[in-house]
Design an enzyme around this catalytic site. Structure first.
Site, mmCIF file in Angstrom:
data_model
loop_
_atom_site.group_PDB
_atom_site.id
_atom_site.type_symbol
_atom_site.label_atom_id
_atom_site.label_comp_id
_atom_site.label_asym_id
_atom_site.label_seq_id
_atom_site.Cartn_x
_atom_site.Cartn_y
_atom_site.Cartn_z
ATOM 1 C CD GLU A 1 62.770 -13.273 -43.757
ATOM 2 O OE1 GLU A 1 63.565 -14.080 -44.247
ATOM 3 O OE2 GLU A 1 61.642 -13.052 -44.223
ATOM 4 C CB CYS B 1 58.074 -14.055 -46.931
ATOM 5 S SG CYS B 1 56.520 -14.306 -47.769
ATOM 6 C CE LYS C 1 62.554 -30.036 -49.904
ATOM 7 N NZ LYS C 1 62.500 -29.812 -48.431
ATOM 8 C CD GLU D 1 57.720 -15.108 -51.420
ATOM 9 O OE1 GLU D 1 58.510 -14.502 -50.640
ATOM 10 O OE2 GLU D 1 56.789 -15.822 -51.036
HETATM 11 P P1 ADP Z 1 62.716 -21.594 -44.363
HETATM 12 O O1 ADP Z 1 63.673 -21.472 -43.222
HETATM 13 O O2 ADP Z 1 61.846 -20.440 -44.624
HETATM 14 O O3 ADP Z 1 62.035 -22.944 -44.477
HETATM 15 P P2 ADP Z 1 64.619 -22.504 -46.212
HETATM 16 O O4 ADP Z 1 65.135 -21.692 -47.321
HETATM 17 O O5 ADP Z 1 65.562 -23.114 -45.266
HETATM 18 O O6 ADP Z 1 63.626 -21.508 -45.587
HETATM 19 O O7 ADP Z 1 63.692 -23.686 -46.754
HETATM 20 C C1 ADP Z 1 62.749 -23.566 -47.797
HETATM 21 C C2 ADP Z 1 62.685 -24.873 -48.539
HETATM 22 O O8 ADP Z 1 63.932 -25.114 -49.157
HETATM 23 C C3 ADP Z 1 62.421 -26.093 -47.657
HETATM 24 O O9 ADP Z 1 61.604 -27.005 -48.360
HETATM 25 C C4 ADP Z 1 63.804 -26.648 -47.446
HETATM 26 O O10 ADP Z 1 63.832 -28.026 -47.131
HETATM 27 C C5 ADP Z 1 64.407 -26.407 -48.816
HETATM 28 N N1 ADP Z 1 65.867 -26.372 -48.848
HETATM 29 C C6 ADP Z 1 66.747 -26.201 -47.829
HETATM 30 N N2 ADP Z 1 68.024 -26.216 -48.289
HETATM 31 C C7 ADP Z 1 67.951 -26.394 -49.637
HETATM 32 C C8 ADP Z 1 68.916 -26.494 -50.698
HETATM 33 N N3 ADP Z 1 70.219 -26.392 -50.472
HETATM 34 N N4 ADP Z 1 68.455 -26.663 -51.956
HETATM 35 C C9 ADP Z 1 67.136 -26.721 -52.222
HETATM 36 N N5 ADP Z 1 66.181 -26.660 -51.276
HETATM 37 C C10 ADP Z 1 66.567 -26.492 -49.994
#
Ligand code: ADP
Length: 500
Positions: free
Chosen positions: A402, A305, A197, A271
């Site tokens: 961050e 990161c 995903k 991570e």
């Molecule tokens: P970043 O801002 O670094 O993208 P996020 O943690 O928001 O960090 O997103 C990382 C990944 O997690 C993306 O693919 C995002 O769509 C997905 N994501 C966001 N919210 C959720 C959730 N509640 N459960 C699982 N995956 C999520």
């Protein structure tokens, strides 16, 4: 909303013809059981952050689509079309994926640069890294050996490494392709099947890789992709039929992923974020250290990161070091990732730019002083100027949180103990950099740093052989290297009685 004009960005910049046609008819969004299908969830507009213009419209996966993808991956695992073939053949097929990626290096570079905003050269490095990671783990397919256990000696007891089953890979937008391969490549090498995903903000290279893997001969259903925002990620992480969830992203989302995954006994690796300290002692090679500090924070506009977002400089050289850093930062050019000679690209989205500007405002309120940057330049796209803060109090928001943007917080220290104490004073523990010409000091200080990786007289070195991951608020589990092989397989013990 402005309707997407997918070919527009490709018309403005020199991109490969194949990139142009990919963007003219973008993939429908889901790759399930070897077929590209349109998701039945809400449509997400993927942007070119360098122009703040739509790049592609993608219908995201609904929870039913996610379930369909996991069931396809499960069927592909259970019938042995991947786990059951010779390890030699798995290795060969993975090399075939890497060969195809080499063939299409230019297209993937274009797509990664357009989708994330990063300068073309940085996108090309990402594609090269993805190729090496796939090749490195391809080799492990034939090399992950078990052992023969010497006791009890009457019996023949041995271990083998078995695949886990179905692995979910949830990835962020800053390094979509390399971070995907950190998860996909060891998973495939060990015989698992995968549902990936990507972030809704930069899904194109993941979709392109899934298409390419099928072309390279990977059996249907072994590598599936679902796209969409948090709801898609949440449906995937919480699916009851997964054997592992590997997540890279923010610490807050990591907690949600862990919670969702706990609905069934699923392995989790996270991570997460970082607030890595770059420590410079007065005995360091100043020129080299300045270059390293700059790469550590300005690469990918600080959306990394492992960004060295805190600079700790020994008091006696603090002012000279900051002066050199500022004068060299002034020479950097901001611009669209695909335009010529650009050093720093945009931030990924308007939301991200807003968050970075909020942090800059908060740092000022905390009493920090910007010696360069601190504002948004007057240009289209989500840009923020590279910003260096001095006089930053240890509790300030830009020291503790961050930012994920081009913002560097500088402080000084008087001795080794203070350097280590300051470096360890956040909730994170992903990485740290250390500059000194004293080998004993390098070991002493390095030992004291709470971080998954410590770089000495260098920074940000990644290689497929080097385990990478965090401690504390930066997560757990290691990607890359032989550690990853263990995270994508489980030991099976067989005990045989030769004379029952
Ligand atoms: P970043 O801002 O670094 O993208 P996020 O943690 O928001 O960090 O997103 C990382 C990944 O997690 C993306 O693919 C995002 O769509 C997905 N994501 C966001 N919210 C959720 C959730 N509640 N459960 C699982 N995956 C999520």
């Amino acid at each position: 909303m402005t309707p997407p004009t997918p070919t527009q960005a490709a018309d403005l910049y020199p991109v490969a013809d194949q990139t142009r046609s990919f963007l003219a008819t973008p993939p429908p969004g889901q790759v399930i059981g070897g077929t590209e299908v349109r998701g039945s969830g809400p449509v997400v507009v993927d942007q070119d952050p360098g122009r703040a213009q739509p790049l592609a419209e993608i219908a995201s996966a609904s929870p039913e689509d996610v379930d369909h993808a996991v069931r396809s991956a499960r069927a592909a695992f259970d019938d042995g079309r991947w786990s059951g073939i010779d390890a030699d053949d798995r290795e060969r097929l993975m090399h075939s994926i890497a060969d195809h990626l080499e063939r299409d290096r230019e297209v993937f570079t274009d797509l990664e640069s357009l989708d994330t905003g990063k300068p073309r050269e940085q996108a090309e490095e990402d594609v090269n890294e993805a190729i090496s990671v796939i090749r490195y783990f391809a080799g492990w397919a034939t090399k992950a050996e078990g052992s023969v256990i010497p006791a009890p000696s009457r019996l023949l007891a041995y271990t083998t490494r078995e695949p886990l089953g179905v692995c979910a890979a949830i990835t962020p937008w800053n390094y979509p392709l390399p971070i995907l391969t950190y998860k996909l490549a060891p998973a495939l090498a060990m015989g698992n099947t995968v549902v990936a995903k990507p972030s809704e903000l930069a899904p194109l290279s993941t979709l392109a890789l899934a298409r390419l893997a099928l072309e390279a001969g990977l059996p249907d259903g072994v590598f599936n992709v679902v796209t969409g925002a948090g709801a898609t990620g949440s449906a995937l992480a919480g699916h009851l039929d997964l054997d592992k969830v590997a997540f890279t992203g923010s610490t807050a989302t990591g907690r949600l992923v862990m919670e969702a995954a706990s609905a069934s006994p699923t392995r989790v690796s996270l991570e997460l974020g970082g607030k890595s300290a770059h420590i410079v002692f007065a005995d360091a090679d100043m020129n080299a250290a300045v270059g390293s500090v700059m790469d550590g924070i300005w690469t990918n506009a600080g959306q990394v990161c492992i960004a060295g977002s805190r600079l700790l400089v020994e008091h006696s050289v603090h002012d000279d070091f900051v002066e050199l850093l500022v004068s060299r930062t002034r020479e950097l050019k901001l611009g669209h990732g695909l335009s010529q000679g650009v050093d720093i690209g945009p931030l990924i989205s308007a939301g991200q730019k807003g968050r970075v500007l909020d942090h800059i405002g908060a740092a000022r309120t905390d009493g920090a002083r910007a010696v360069i940057g601190g504002t948004e330049p007057d240009m289209p796209g989500h840009f923020v100027e590279p910003t260096v803060f001095v006089n930053v109090p240890p509790g300030s928001v830009v020291v503790q949180e961050e930012v994920f943007g081009p913002v560097l917080a500088v402080s000084s220290f008087k001795d080794e103990d203070e350097a280590v104490r300051l470096a360890n004073s956040t909730q994170y523990g992903l990485a740290a950099g250390l500059w000194t010409s004293d080998l004993g000091r390098a070991h002493r200080v390095g030992r004291g740093l709470r971080a998954g990786t410590v770089w000495v007289n260098t920074y940000g070195i990644f290689h497929p052989t080097l385990p990478f991951g965090g401690v504390r608020g930066s997560g757990f589990g290691r990607e890359l290297g032989s550690d990853a092989v263990h995270h994508y397989s489980e030991t099976k013990t067989t005990v045989l009685d030769p004379s029952p």
